[in-house]
Design a protein around this motif. Structure first.
Motif, mmCIF file in Angstrom:
data_model
loop_
_atom_site.group_PDB
_atom_site.id
_atom_site.type_symbol
_atom_site.label_atom_id
_atom_site.label_comp_id
_atom_site.label_asym_id
_atom_site.label_seq_id
_atom_site.Cartn_x
_atom_site.Cartn_y
_atom_site.Cartn_z
ATOM 1 N N MET A 122 -59.846 86.902 84.926
ATOM 2 C CA MET A 122 -59.381 88.166 84.353
ATOM 3 C C MET A 122 -60.453 88.796 83.460
ATOM 4 O O MET A 122 -60.141 89.619 82.593
ATOM 5 C CB MET A 122 -58.075 87.961 83.593
ATOM 6 C CG MET A 122 -56.933 87.649 84.557
ATOM 7 S SD MET A 122 -55.331 87.504 83.805
ATOM 8 C CE MET A 122 -55.067 89.157 83.265
ATOM 9 N N PHE A 146 -52.777 94.386 85.751
ATOM 10 C CA PHE A 146 -51.697 93.735 84.997
ATOM 11 C C PHE A 146 -50.812 93.014 86.014
ATOM 12 O O PHE A 146 -50.386 93.587 87.005
ATOM 13 C CB PHE A 146 -50.874 94.822 84.291
ATOM 14 C CG PHE A 146 -49.805 94.293 83.376
ATOM 15 C CD1 PHE A 146 -50.008 94.248 81.996
ATOM 16 C CD2 PHE A 146 -48.586 93.854 83.884
ATOM 17 C CE1 PHE A 146 -49.019 93.776 81.149
ATOM 18 C CE2 PHE A 146 -47.594 93.372 83.037
ATOM 19 C CZ PHE A 146 -47.817 93.332 81.674
ATOM 20 N N ARG A 159 -48.793 87.363 84.902
ATOM 21 C CA ARG A 159 -49.504 86.495 83.962
ATOM 22 C C ARG A 159 -49.786 87.193 82.623
ATOM 23 O O ARG A 159 -50.067 86.528 81.634
ATOM 24 C CB ARG A 159 -50.827 86.020 84.578
ATOM 25 C CG ARG A 159 -50.621 84.929 85.621
ATOM 26 C CD ARG A 159 -51.942 84.297 86.048
ATOM 27 N NE ARG A 159 -51.749 82.966 86.574
ATOM 28 C CZ ARG A 159 -51.373 82.696 87.826
ATOM 29 N NH1 ARG A 159 -51.151 83.673 88.669
ATOM 30 N NH2 ARG A 159 -51.198 81.458 88.221
ATOM 31 N N CYS A 160 -49.728 88.541 82.589
ATOM 32 C CA CYS A 160 -50.001 89.293 81.350
ATOM 33 C C CYS A 160 -48.715 89.577 80.565
ATOM 34 O O CYS A 160 -48.785 90.167 79.488
ATOM 35 C CB CYS A 160 -50.652 90.639 81.677
ATOM 36 S SG CYS A 160 -52.087 90.531 82.720
ATOM 37 N N SER A 161 -47.578 89.208 81.120
ATOM 38 C CA SER A 161 -46.296 89.550 80.513
ATOM 39 C C SER A 161 -45.727 88.368 79.753
ATOM 40 O O SER A 161 -45.601 87.266 80.293
ATOM 41 C CB SER A 161 -45.311 89.977 81.625
ATOM 42 O OG SER A 161 -43.989 89.712 81.230
ATOM 43 N N GLY A 174 -50.660 83.408 77.532
ATOM 44 C CA GLY A 174 -51.605 83.825 78.569
ATOM 45 C C GLY A 174 -52.472 82.659 79.030
ATOM 46 O O GLY A 174 -51.996 81.722 79.682
ATOM 47 N N THR A 189 -56.556 88.569 72.230
ATOM 48 C CA THR A 189 -56.443 89.317 73.484
ATOM 49 C C THR A 189 -57.585 90.329 73.479
ATOM 50 O O THR A 189 -57.592 91.260 72.677
ATOM 51 C CB THR A 189 -55.090 90.051 73.569
ATOM 52 O OG1 THR A 189 -54.059 89.101 73.316
ATOM 53 C CG2 THR A 189 -54.883 90.681 74.931
ATOM 54 N N ARG A 212 -54.234 97.008 80.726
ATOM 55 C CA ARG A 212 -54.631 96.945 82.140
ATOM 56 C C ARG A 212 -53.669 97.806 82.940
ATOM 57 O O ARG A 212 -52.487 97.953 82.576
ATOM 58 C CB ARG A 212 -54.542 95.500 82.671
ATOM 59 C CG ARG A 212 -55.530 94.533 82.052
ATOM 60 C CD ARG A 212 -55.328 93.136 82.611
ATOM 61 N NE ARG A 212 -56.176 92.162 81.928
ATOM 62 C CZ ARG A 212 -57.401 91.813 82.317
ATOM 63 N NH1 ARG A 212 -57.921 92.346 83.409
ATOM 64 N NH2 ARG A 212 -58.101 90.918 81.639
ATOM 65 N N VAL A 263 -51.305 94.414 77.532
ATOM 66 C CA VAL A 263 -51.322 92.967 77.806
ATOM 67 C C VAL A 263 -50.630 92.260 76.643
ATOM 68 O O VAL A 263 -50.951 92.492 75.480
ATOM 69 C CB VAL A 263 -52.781 92.473 77.975
ATOM 70 C CG1 VAL A 263 -52.828 90.963 78.115
ATOM 71 C CG2 VAL A 263 -53.428 93.156 79.175
ATOM 72 N N ASP A 295 -55.944 86.206 75.880
ATOM 73 C CA ASP A 295 -57.022 86.033 76.863
ATOM 74 C C ASP A 295 -57.799 84.748 76.583
ATOM 75 O O ASP A 295 -58.370 84.158 77.498
ATOM 76 C CB ASP A 295 -58.027 87.194 76.794
ATOM 77 C CG ASP A 295 -57.502 88.458 77.464
ATOM 78 O OD1 ASP A 295 -56.688 88.347 78.397
ATOM 79 O OD2 ASP A 295 -57.914 89.557 77.034
#
Ligand code: NAI
Length: 377
Positions: free
Chosen positions: A170, A177, A180-182, A189, A218, A223, A233, A237
Motif C-alpha cells: 500500500m 481504499f 483493509r483500510c476500514s 491496519g 497513518t 485513498r 483511511v 500504515d
C-alpha cells in the motif's frame, strides 16, 4: 485413510492458498487423514459456483450458513475479511465443526473472547473441537529449526528479539481504499494484517510479552475507493513497539504496509548468550547462525540451508537446498490440522494463543494513544 470434509468460506488471496494446500496435502504428507474439498461459500451463488469449479470444490454456495448443517463437512475454514470472523467462527463452533480461521482471529480481544466462550460451551471430552489459526509462517521448517535451537538451550538465554513484518503493498497513494483500510471491516491496519504475524513469531520463539510501548501512524490518510470517491483511511500504515518479554528479554517489533522495497519482509534477529540467529522470509529456506564458541578467527554468521533434517521438508523433496515456497507453508499448516483432528496433536496457534495476539494488538493501540508503557494482563 480418513476423509476430512472441508467447507471453505472466501476464495480471495488466502482462500486460494487454502485450496492449493487441501489439494496438495495428500501427495505431500499422505495419511492418516486427507482433506476433501466439499463446499466453497462466496458472496453470491454465481461467484461461489465459479470459484468452486476453478479451485476444485464439489459444490458452491452463496450462503455460508449452508455449511453449518452439511453432514459431509467436518472443518469450516474462514478466509473472509476480519470483521466476519467472529460471527462465522461462533456459528461454525455451535454447529459442532472444527474451525480453521485466518489471522487475525478477530477485530479485537473482546471479539476473540466471545469466540472462545462459544468454543468452551460447545467442545466436550468425547467430541473435542479442533481450532487452528492461519499463522502459516510458523510452519516454515527453518522456524522449527530456530525453535529447537532456542528450546534446547543451544543459543543460551534469549536476551533480545528484533522482529519486523514490513511490506509495500500500500506504499503507492494510488492503491485504492479497500476493506483493509476500514476500521469496521479490518480493525487495525498493518498491525492486524502483518503485525499479528510478527507478534505470533515473537511469542512462538521468545515467549509471552509482559509489557510494551507502542506507536502507530497513518501516512497516506486518504485513498480513492473503487467508485473513485475519496475516503479517509481509518487505520495504521505503520506501527512499532518496544517490548519486554516475561523472560526478561527485550524486544523491538515493527510492521508497515508502506515500506517501499519490502515485498515479504517478515524478518527477525534473536540474540542469545551463546549464539544469535537471523531469518528473513524473502530468503525463507535459510537460517543464519552465529555461535559464540567458534574458534578464534573463525567466528561469523553462517547460513544454514533447508534439508531433510529440518521438520516437514523431507515430505516435499529428498534433495537438500531445493527450497519451499509460501504456499508450501499452508500445506504444512493443513497437515497440522489433519494431525490435530485424527490424533489430538497440538496446532501452531490455537484460539487462546490467537486471543493473546489480539490482546497485544489492543494494548499496542492503547499505548500509542496514551503515549505510555502498558502491562499486558
Ligand atoms: P480478499 O479480499 O482477497 O478475499 C476475501 C474473500 O472473501 C473474497 O473473495 C470475498 O468475496 C469473500 N467474502 C466476503 N464476504 C463474504 C461472505 N459474507 N461470504 C462468503 N465470502 C465472502 O481477502 P484476503 O486477502 O484473502 O484476506 C482474507 C483473510 O485472510 C483476512 O482475515 C486476512 O487477514 C487473512 N490473510 C491471511 C494471510 C496469511 O498469510 N495467513 C495472507 C492474506 C490474508
Amino acid at each position: 485413510m480418513r476423509d476430512i470434509g472441508i467447507g471453505l468460506i472466501g476464495s480471495g488471496y488466502i482462500g486460494k492458498t487454502h485450496a492449493i494446500a487441501y489439494a496438495a496435502h495428500n501427495a505431500v504428507f499422505g495419511g492418516p487423514a486427507r482433506p476433501v474439498c466439499r463446499a466453497l461459500a462466496e458472496i453470491d451463488q454465481q461467484k461461489a459456483d465459479q470459484e468452486a469449479t476453478s479451485l476444485g470444490f464439489k459444490r458452491g454456495t452463496g450462503n455460508w450458513r449452508d455449511l453449518l448443517d452439511a453432514d459431509d463437512i467436518d472443518v469450516i475454514a474462514i478466509a473472509t475479511p476480519n470483521a466476519l470472523h467472529k460471527e462465522m467462527a461462533i456459528a461454525a463452533i455451535q454447529a459442532g465443526k472444527h474451525v480453521y480461521i485466518e489471522k487475525p482471529l478477530a477485530l479485537d480481544a473482546t471479539e476473540a473472547e466471545a469466540i472462545i466462550n462459544a468454543y468452551e460451551a460447545q467442545t466436550t471430552n468425547t467430541n473435542p473441537l479442533v481450532h487452528m489459526l492461519g499463522y502459516n509462517y510458523l510452519c516454515n521448517p527453518m522456524i522449527s529449526v530456530a525453535k529447537t535451537m532456542i528450546d534446547s538451550g543451544e543459543l543460551g538465554e534469549i536476551v533480545h528479539f528484533r522482529g519486523r513484518h514490513n511490506e509495500d503493498y500500500m506504499a503507492s497513494p494510488d492503491v485504492p481504499f479497500s476493506w483493509r483500510c476500514s476500521r469496521t471491516a479490518a480493525g487495525t491496519g498493518a498491525l492486524g494484517d502483518m503485525g499479528s504475524h510478527i507478534i505470533g513469531m515473537a511469542m512462538h520463539l521468545a515467549g509471552p510479552a509482559s509489557s510494551l510501548s507502542g506507536d502507530t501512524t497513518t501516512v497516506i490518510q486518504r485513498r480513492k475507493d473503487h467508485t473513485g470517491t475519496m475516503r479517509t483511511v481509518e487505520n495504521d500504515d505503520q506501527a512499532q513497539a518496544l517490548v519486554r518479554f516475561e523472560s526478561g528479554a527485550m524486544g523491538i517489533l515493527e510492521t508497515s504496509r508502506i515500506a517501499l522495497g519490502k515485498k515479504q519482509g517478515l524478518a527477525f534477529e534473536i540474540v542469545g548468550t551463546k549464539g544469535s540467529i537471523e531469518f528473513d522470509q524473502e530468503r525463507m529456506n535459510e537460517l543464519r547462525l552465529y555461535e559464540a564458541n567458534a574458534p578464534i578467527g573463525r567466528a561469523g554468521f553462517k547460513t544454514l540451508l533447508v534439508d531433510s533434517s529440518c521438520p516437514d521438508f523431507g515430505a516435499f523433496c529428498p534433495a537438500p537446498g531445493h527450497g519451499l515456497g509460501y504456499n508450501d507453508l499452508k500445506i504444512i499448516e493443513v497437515n497440522r490440522l489433519m494431525k490435530a483432528i485424527v490424533a489430538g496433536a497440538p496446532v501452531p496457534v490455537d484460539l487462546y494463543q490467537a486471543r493473546d495476539i489480539e490482546r497485544i494488538i489492543d494494548t499496542w493501540i492503547t499505548s500509542a494513544e496514551q503515549r505510555t508503557w502498558l502491562n499486558l494482563d
